[in-house]
Design an enzyme around this catalytic site. Structure first.
Site, short mmCIF file in Angstrom:
data_model
loop_
_atom_site.label_atom_id
_atom_site.label_comp_id
_atom_site.label_asym_id
_atom_site.label_seq_id
_atom_site.Cartn_x
_atom_site.Cartn_y
_atom_site.Cartn_z
N HIS A 180 74.10 24.75 25.17
CA HIS A 180 75.49 24.43 25.52
C HIS A 180 75.60 23.45 26.67
O HIS A 180 76.67 23.31 27.27
CB HIS A 180 76.26 25.72 25.87
CG HIS A 180 76.38 26.66 24.70
ND1 HIS A 180 76.68 27.99 24.83
CD2 HIS A 180 76.22 26.45 23.37
CE1 HIS A 180 76.72 28.56 23.63
NE2 HIS A 180 76.43 27.65 22.73
N CYS A 226 80.86 4.61 28.58
CA CYS A 226 79.55 4.00 28.26
C CYS A 226 78.49 5.02 27.86
O CYS A 226 77.38 4.65 27.49
CB CYS A 226 79.06 3.18 29.46
SG CYS A 226 78.53 4.20 30.85
N CYS A 255 80.67 2.44 35.73
CA CYS A 255 81.34 1.44 34.89
C CYS A 255 82.85 1.57 35.00
O CYS A 255 83.60 0.78 34.43
CB CYS A 255 80.91 1.61 33.42
SG CYS A 255 81.79 2.95 32.56
N SER A 312 76.56 38.48 24.71
CA SER A 312 77.45 39.35 23.92
C SER A 312 77.31 39.04 22.43
O SER A 312 77.93 39.67 21.60
CB SER A 312 78.91 39.13 24.36
OG SER A 312 79.26 37.76 24.20
N PRO A 314 72.79 45.87 29.09
CA PRO A 314 73.23 47.22 29.46
C PRO A 314 74.14 47.85 28.40
O PRO A 314 74.28 49.07 28.31
CB PRO A 314 74.02 47.00 30.76
CG PRO A 314 73.94 45.57 31.10
CD PRO A 314 73.29 44.85 29.99
C1 BV8 Z 1 81.05 24.94 16.87
C2 BV8 Z 1 79.74 25.85 27.47
C3 BV8 Z 1 81.54 23.60 15.00
C4 BV8 Z 1 81.00 25.50 28.16
C5 BV8 Z 1 80.23 27.53 25.75
C6 BV8 Z 1 84.63 32.22 14.13
C7 BV8 Z 1 85.89 32.49 14.62
C8 BV8 Z 1 86.46 31.74 15.65
C9 BV8 Z 1 85.75 30.68 16.21
C10 BV8 Z 1 84.50 30.43 15.70
C11 BV8 Z 1 83.93 31.17 14.69
N1 BV8 Z 1 82.69 30.67 14.41
C12 BV8 Z 1 82.48 29.64 15.22
C13 BV8 Z 1 83.57 29.49 16.02
C14 BV8 Z 1 83.79 28.54 17.05
C15 BV8 Z 1 83.15 28.92 18.37
C16 BV8 Z 1 82.83 30.37 18.56
O1 BV8 Z 1 81.71 30.82 18.32
N2 BV8 Z 1 83.80 31.12 19.06
C17 BV8 Z 1 83.55 32.52 19.35
C18 BV8 Z 1 84.32 32.91 20.62
C19 BV8 Z 1 83.96 33.35 18.16
N3 BV8 Z 1 81.95 28.15 18.46
C20 BV8 Z 1 82.04 26.87 18.81
O2 BV8 Z 1 83.10 26.29 19.00
C21 BV8 Z 1 80.73 26.11 18.93
N4 BV8 Z 1 80.84 24.90 18.18
O3 BV8 Z 1 81.09 25.95 16.20
O4 BV8 Z 1 81.23 23.69 16.38
C22 BV8 Z 1 81.43 22.16 14.68
C23 BV8 Z 1 80.39 21.75 13.84
C24 BV8 Z 1 80.32 20.41 13.50
C25 BV8 Z 1 81.23 19.48 14.04
C26 BV8 Z 1 82.23 19.92 14.92
C27 BV8 Z 1 82.34 21.25 15.24
C28 BV8 Z 1 80.49 25.74 20.38
C29 BV8 Z 1 80.19 26.99 21.17
C30 BV8 Z 1 79.80 26.61 22.60
C31 BV8 Z 1 80.97 26.85 23.52
N5 BV8 Z 1 80.55 26.60 24.90
N6 BV8 Z 1 79.83 27.23 26.98
C32 BV8 Z 1 81.19 26.34 29.40
O5 BV8 Z 1 80.32 27.17 29.74
O6 BV8 Z 1 82.22 26.14 30.04
S1 BV8 Z 1 80.23 29.14 25.24
C33 BV8 Z 1 80.09 30.24 26.52
O7 BV8 Z 1 79.92 31.52 25.87
C34 BV8 Z 1 78.86 30.11 27.40
O8 BV8 Z 1 77.94 29.13 27.00
C35 BV8 Z 1 78.21 31.48 27.24
O9 BV8 Z 1 76.88 31.47 27.46
C36 BV8 Z 1 78.54 31.72 25.84
C37 BV8 Z 1 78.27 33.04 25.25
O10 BV8 Z 1 78.70 34.02 26.13
P1 BV8 Z 1 77.56 34.96 26.74
O11 BV8 Z 1 76.53 34.10 27.36
O12 BV8 Z 1 77.12 35.92 25.70
O13 BV8 Z 1 78.33 35.67 27.91
P2 BV8 Z 1 79.34 36.90 27.77
O14 BV8 Z 1 80.08 37.01 29.06
O15 BV8 Z 1 80.11 36.79 26.49
O16 BV8 Z 1 78.38 38.17 27.62
C38 BV8 Z 1 77.54 38.54 28.70
C39 BV8 Z 1 76.64 39.62 28.16
O17 BV8 Z 1 75.71 39.97 29.18
C40 BV8 Z 1 77.36 40.91 27.78
O18 BV8 Z 1 76.85 41.39 26.56
C41 BV8 Z 1 77.00 41.88 28.92
O19 BV8 Z 1 76.90 43.22 28.44
C42 BV8 Z 1 75.67 41.38 29.32
N7 BV8 Z 1 75.29 41.62 30.71
C43 BV8 Z 1 76.08 41.74 31.79
N8 BV8 Z 1 75.31 41.93 32.89
C44 BV8 Z 1 74.02 41.88 32.48
C45 BV8 Z 1 74.00 41.69 31.09
N9 BV8 Z 1 72.87 41.62 30.37
C46 BV8 Z 1 71.71 41.74 31.05
N10 BV8 Z 1 71.64 41.92 32.38
C47 BV8 Z 1 72.77 42.00 33.13
N11 BV8 Z 1 72.70 42.19 34.46
ZN ZN Z 2 80.21 4.58 32.18
#
Ligand code: BV8
Ligand code: ZN
Length: 248
Positions: free
Chosen positions: A119, A130, A150, A189, A214
């Site tokens: 990501h 550019c 630029c 998640s 967890p």
């Molecule tokens: C795409 C960068 C197509 C930016 C991020 C179905 C329905 C609706 C939408 C969609 C779908 N299928 C696909 C989609 C679209 C969407 C998607 O998946 N949506 C989800 C919400 C359903 N996907 C996209 O849009 C992707 N692109 O599909 O493009 C396409 C193809 C061709 C041409 C054009 C388009 C792009 C996805 C990337 C988005 N960018 N981040 C930024 O960060 O600002 S996503 C963002 O969520 C972060 O990268 C993050 O890493 C990621 C996932 O979240 P997690 O890392 O899992 O974090 P989260 O908080 O959710 O969970 C934390 C976990 O840790 C928990 O389980 C918790 O229990 C655990 N935890 C907590 N403490 C600890 C721990 N574990 C261990 N130790 C601990 N101490």
């Molecule tokens: Zn530039």
């Protein structure tokens, strides 16, 4: 905690290909808020409002303020024992790949070399005019939105919702998921696609999957072993168990 005995049935050897998929949870113990947890980054803002191309074209200043806020949080953090354990795995295996969804740069700063950033990275910016990539923007930014040499406007070099992941990242991650013997999935998640499909690809291709979290996730029913716990506490022991099995 895991022991080598838990993993002994996986048939791991020195030549085994081991992959790791991480999410925001592996950085939680650094004090970096996750996305969907309590107090998570999305709590103050909704992903749809900020991490999308439409949000950026509507209000680049607001989106950059959010990213600069996050850059400030991450810049001051050090890798935790989970990041360092993954680097230890990278340094002691012949076949290894880390795929991270995280954009906080902590795996790179922990020294993991074989790394795919699915990501993007908070500390890179890309010029809309550019295409130049800037890795040296100050923290905090001196001007918002920041400009390229630029004169073009820079955007965060991250993948927003609705944007395709970099082709090379998808190719490397998909190949590794299909070819690996073991995938460790830590701190995610498992809801964001296509990253969340990688462990299922691995499973379908015959790999074993271990989840470190967890809490249960939608992936939990499909894994061989769910190690319930914090990544910083579980990963060092898990890595030692793996290395014990694969080191002759
Ligand atoms: C795409 C960068 C197509 C930016 C991020 C179905 C329905 C609706 C939408 C969609 C779908 N299928 C696909 C989609 C679209 C969407 C998607 O998946 N949506 C989800 C919400 C359903 N996907 C996209 O849009 C992707 N692109 O599909 O493009 C396409 C193809 C061709 C041409 C054009 C388009 C792009 C996805 C990337 C988005 N960018 N981040 C930024 O960060 O600002 S996503 C963002 O969520 C972060 O990268 C993050 O890493 C990621 C996932 O979240 P997690 O890392 O899992 O974090 P989260 O908080 O959710 O969970 C934390 C976990 O840790 C928990 O389980 C918790 O229990 C655990 N935890 C907590 N403490 C600890 C721990 N574990 C261990 N130790 C601990 N101490
Ligand atoms: Zn530039």
């Amino acid at each position: 905690m895991s022991t080598a005995a838990d993993l002994s049935s996986f048939g791991l050897t020195g030549g085994s290909f081991i992959t790791v998929l991480t999410g925001a949870g592996v950085s939680a113990e650094c004090g970096i808020p996750t996305f969907r947890g309590a107090g998570g980054l999305w709590r103050t803002y909704r992903a749809e409002d900020l991490a999308t191309p439409a949000a950026f074209s509507r209000d680049p200043r607001l989106v950059w303020e959010w990213y600069d806020y996050r850059r400030g949080i991450c810049a001051g953090k050090q890798p935790n024992p989970a990041h360092n354990a993954i680097t230890r795995l990278d340094g002691n295996l012949s076949n290894f790949l880390l795929m991270t969804q995280n954009v906080d740069d902590l795996h790179g700063r922990a020294g993991t070399g074989r790394l795919v950033e699915l990501h993007g990275n908070l500390f890179r910016a890309r010029c809309l005019e550019c295409g130049a990539v800037d890795r040296n923007l100050p923290v905090p930014l001196l001007e918002i939105p920041p400009r390229c040499g630029c004169g073009g406007m820079l955007r965060p070099d991250v993948v927003w919702f609705g944007e395709a992941l970099p082709e090379e990242a998808i190719r490397l991650a998909s190949e590794a998921s299909r070819d690996c013997d073991l995938m460790v999935v830590a701190g995610t998640s498992a809801v964001v696609q296509p990253a969340a499909s990688m462990p299922l690809l691995a499973r379908q291709a015959g790999a074993h999957v271990i989840e470190v979290n967890p809490d249960p996730t939608p992936l939990t029913p499909f894994v061989d072993l769910h190690l319930e716990g914090k990544a910083g506490e579980v990963m060092p022991g898990l890595v030692e168990s793996i290395l014990e099995l694969v080191t002759p």
